[in-house]
Design an enzyme around this catalytic site. Structure first.
Site, PDB file in Angstrom:
ATOM      1  N   HIS A   1       0.866  -1.115  -0.173  1.00 30.38           N
ATOM      2  CA  HIS A   1      -0.007   0.046  -0.035  1.00 30.38           C
ATOM      3  C   HIS A   1       0.905   1.484  -0.167  1.00 30.38           C
ATOM      4  O   HIS A   1       2.059   1.176   0.695  1.00 30.38           O
ATOM      5  CB  HIS A   1      -0.976  -0.039   1.268  1.00 30.38           C
ATOM      6  CG  HIS A   1      -1.871   0.957   1.405  1.00 30.38           C
ATOM      7  ND1 HIS A   1      -1.602   2.343   1.814  1.00 30.38           N
ATOM      8  CD2 HIS A   1      -3.344   0.895   1.250  1.00 30.38           C
ATOM      9  CE1 HIS A   1      -2.877   2.957   1.533  1.00 30.38           C
ATOM     10  NE2 HIS A   1      -3.782   2.020   1.506  1.00 30.38           N
TER      11      HIS A   1
ATOM     12  N   ASP B   1       3.108  -4.668   8.330  1.00 33.22           N
ATOM     13  CA  ASP B   1       1.771  -3.747   7.825  1.00 33.22           C
ATOM     14  C   ASP B   1       0.651  -4.684   7.953  1.00 33.22           C
ATOM     15  O   ASP B   1       0.232  -5.511   6.923  1.00 33.22           O
ATOM     16  CB  ASP B   1       1.809  -3.177   6.402  1.00 33.22           C
ATOM     17  CG  ASP B   1       0.498  -2.606   6.144  1.00 33.22           C
ATOM     18  OD1 ASP B   1      -0.413  -2.435   7.040  1.00 33.22           O
ATOM     19  OD2 ASP B   1       0.193  -1.818   5.046  1.00 33.22           O
TER      20      ASP B   1
ATOM     21  N   GLN C   1      -4.584  -4.962   7.054  1.00 30.62           N
ATOM     22  CA  GLN C   1      -5.551  -5.959   6.298  1.00 30.62           C
ATOM     23  C   GLN C   1      -5.584  -7.336   6.910  1.00 30.62           C
ATOM     24  O   GLN C   1      -6.657  -8.249   6.572  1.00 30.62           O
ATOM     25  CB  GLN C   1      -5.382  -6.120   4.833  1.00 30.62           C
ATOM     26  CG  GLN C   1      -5.557  -4.962   3.925  1.00 30.62           C
ATOM     27  CD  GLN C   1      -6.925  -4.421   3.877  1.00 30.62           C
ATOM     28  OE1 GLN C   1      -7.798  -5.268   4.382  1.00 30.62           O
ATOM     29  NE2 GLN C   1      -7.161  -3.203   3.596  1.00 30.62           N
TER      30      GLN C   1
ATOM     31  N   LYS D   1     -10.535  -0.697  10.246  1.00 31.08           N
ATOM     32  CA  LYS D   1     -10.663  -1.900   9.275  1.00 31.08           C
ATOM     33  C   LYS D   1     -11.008  -3.099  10.085  1.00 31.08           C
ATOM     34  O   LYS D   1     -11.243  -4.166   9.597  1.00 31.08           O
ATOM     35  CB  LYS D   1      -9.430  -2.151   8.704  1.00 31.08           C
ATOM     36  CG  LYS D   1      -9.185  -1.112   7.657  1.00 31.08           C
ATOM     37  CD  LYS D   1      -7.812  -1.206   6.817  1.00 31.08           C
ATOM     38  CE  LYS D   1      -7.229   0.157   5.953  1.00 31.08           C
ATOM     39  NZ  LYS D   1      -7.925   0.474   5.031  1.00 31.08           N
TER      40      LYS D   1
ATOM     41  N   CYS E   1      -4.559   2.363  -3.692  1.00 27.92           N
ATOM     42  CA  CYS E   1      -3.438   3.106  -3.147  1.00 27.92           C
ATOM     43  C   CYS E   1      -2.408   2.010  -3.336  1.00 27.92           C
ATOM     44  O   CYS E   1      -1.481   1.715  -2.680  1.00 27.92           O
ATOM     45  CB  CYS E   1      -3.781   3.173  -1.606  1.00 27.92           C
ATOM     46  SG  CYS E   1      -4.844   4.750  -1.270  1.00 27.92           S
TER      47      CYS E   1
HETATM   48  N1  PMP Z   1      -2.016  -0.823   4.519  1.00 29.51           N
HETATM   49  C1  PMP Z   1      -2.756  -1.472   4.030  1.00 29.51           C
HETATM   50  C2  PMP Z   1      -2.601  -3.079   3.541  1.00 29.51           C
HETATM   51  C3  PMP Z   1      -4.155  -0.828   3.811  1.00 29.51           C
HETATM   52  O1  PMP Z   1      -5.049  -1.494   3.124  1.00 29.51           O
HETATM   53  C4  PMP Z   1      -4.177   0.599   4.262  1.00 29.51           C
HETATM   54  C5  PMP Z   1      -5.597   1.032   4.179  1.00 29.51           C
HETATM   55  N2  PMP Z   1      -6.028   0.855   3.013  1.00 29.51           N
HETATM   56  C6  PMP Z   1      -3.097   1.125   5.106  1.00 29.51           C
HETATM   57  C7  PMP Z   1      -1.999   0.285   5.198  1.00 29.51           C
HETATM   58  C8  PMP Z   1      -3.573   2.216   5.459  1.00 29.51           C
HETATM   59  O2  PMP Z   1      -4.440   2.414   6.732  1.00 29.51           O
HETATM   60  P1  PMP Z   1      -5.050   3.968   7.267  1.00 29.51           P
HETATM   61  O3  PMP Z   1      -5.413   4.488   6.148  1.00 29.51           O
HETATM   62  O4  PMP Z   1      -6.006   3.390   8.046  1.00 29.51           O
HETATM   63  O5  PMP Z   1      -4.119   4.345   8.036  1.00 29.51           O
END
Ligand code: PMP
Length: 405
Positions: free
Chosen positions: A122, A199, A202, A225, A363
């Site tokens: 991401h 990270d 998910q 999430k 993203c």
């Molecule tokens: N890492 C991953 C794999 C994600 O899917 C996301 C959110 N789509 C993020 C990081 C960032 O999360 P946040 O916007 O809640 O900080």
């Protein structure tokens, strides 16, 4: 087995019509809906307990302080961290990663050093490292992935050099659904004494996480999430690592003593929690964790795996359906395209049918570049989704295809 119909009654937002159609919410990788216990915890906090915490002499402050520190212990137990002071509350996964990239970069990165990430990160796990590398004239190296969306981890050994300072990898890809072999990656990196950040944005809502078993050095995730509110998240770090890192932000709470000549910093976890914390959302995060634990992470995983299998089979029967991300180990995320239909056109028609999916690059632009596509339609499932909702999605995709072909 989970009683999904009963569970759905816990989520007020699921019971609404959009464009006079029952909402089919399949955008859970972006954010999940919230159970009533989470919403009630927030209301209760602001109706009764609201006060600034730590150092408060009065009743409310003391109550809120105890509740917030209990929430920290709740997170600690949920991911099986060794100590509660290894849990840092943040705004979310993005802030957690930025914290490590900034502090770790300041302390350990030198000109010519290398950080290894993967090709399926991401943007939140790319850009903070680019910023850190730019500042120190260090380099990013990328673990590639194959056509199925699986990391080619044999390449990790080849990428590691004596200049490699850290490996940062997503546990589950938000765009492909791939569950990465993170334990293996950590073993390889640790063989070379390189710390690993995962990270877990998910992963936490779908898998039982045990940071000690994984032996990761950092683990990052977002509350929103995993059925908790937006604006709260977690950075787990091994005590030894966190002790070594300098503070990320300066302000109240993170200090021990301030003079104009010299400031000394507070102990963990407060060293990394400058300013007034997000107490209400922290308590609501603990409520979400208790909710998940009552249902059982294993049961959640079983249900979501069945949904994934069913949806994959049904959608694959549609002519010219193309799934992006076909890894053997997958979470309940289906990214797809149908023929030459633009993903946003598909998304708009599904929306009019009451089906909430996400379209675009999610993203993860480097993933889209790899497949040479503008984006995908992504249906991502949560514990409250049903097989009937999969049927509605399949019919919706067929209808959109008919209209757009
Ligand atoms: N890492 C991953 C794999 C994600 O899917 C996301 C959110 N789509 C993020 C990081 C960032 O999360 P946040 O916007 O809640 O900080």
């Amino acid at each position: 087995m989970l009683d999904i119909n009963n569970i759905r009654n816990d989520f007020p937002a699921l019971h609404q019509l959009v464009y006079k159609k029952p909402l089919v919410y399949l955008d859970n990788a972006a954010t999940t809906q919230k159970p009533k216990v989470v919403i009630d915890t927030l209301l209760e906090y602001y109706n009764k307990q609201n006060s600034n915490i730590h150092r408060g002499v009065h009743y409310l402050s003391q109550q809120a302080t105890v509740a917030y520190e209990e929430a920290r212990i709740c997170v600690q137990k949920f991911i099986n961290a060794a100590y509660s002071h290894e849990i840092i509350f943040t705004r979310g996964a993005t802030e957690s990663i930025n914290l490590v990239a900034s502090s770790f970069g300041k302390k350990f990165l030198k000109k010519g050093d290398e950080i290894i990430i993967s090709g399926m990160e991401h943007h939140s796990n790319i850009v903070p490292w680019q910023l850190a590398c730019e500042e120190k004239q260090a380099f990013l190296k990328i673990i590639p992935f194959n056509e199925n969306g699986e990391l080619i981890i044999e390449d990790l050994e080849k990428l590691i050099t004596e200049k490699t300072k850290l490996v940062a990898i997503t546990h589950i890809s938000n765009a492909l659904g791939t569950i990465n072999p993170v334990k293996k990656i950590i073993e390889i990196a640790h063989k070379h004494n390189i710390p690993v950040l995962l990270d877990g944005a998910q992963a936490v809502p779908h898998l039982k996480i045990d940071v000690q078993e994984l032996d990761c050095d950092f683990y990052c995730f977002s509350g929103h999430k995993m059925y908790a509110p937006m604006g709260v998240g977690v950075l787990y770090g091994k005590e030894k690592m966190l002790e070594e890192l300098p503070p990320y932000q300066g302000g109240g709470e993170m200090i021990k003593n301030v003079t104009f000549e010299k400031t000394t910093y507070n102990e963990l976890p407060f060293k990394f929690e400058a300013g007034t914390p997000n107490v209400g959302d922290g308590l609501a995060l603990a409520a979400a964790i208790k909710y998940l634990e009552d249902l059982g992470m294993e049961n959640i995983k079983l249900h979501e795996t069945e949904l994934l299998k069913y949806a994959t089979k049904k959608l694959s029967e549609i002519k010219n359906f193309r799934m992006i991300g076909t890894a053997k180990e997958k979470a309940a995320v289906i990214s797809f395209l149908v023929g030459n239909i633009h993903p946003s056109d598909m998304g708009i028609i599904l929306d009019k049918l009451g089906i909430a999916v996400r379209t675009g690059h999610h993203c993860t632009q480097p993933i889209m570049d790899f497949y040479k596509i503008p984006g995908t339609v992504r249906a991502s499932f949560a514990l409250y989704n049903t097989f009937e909702e999969v049927d509605v999605l399949v019919e919706g995709v067929k209808k959109a295809k008919e209209m757009l072909s």
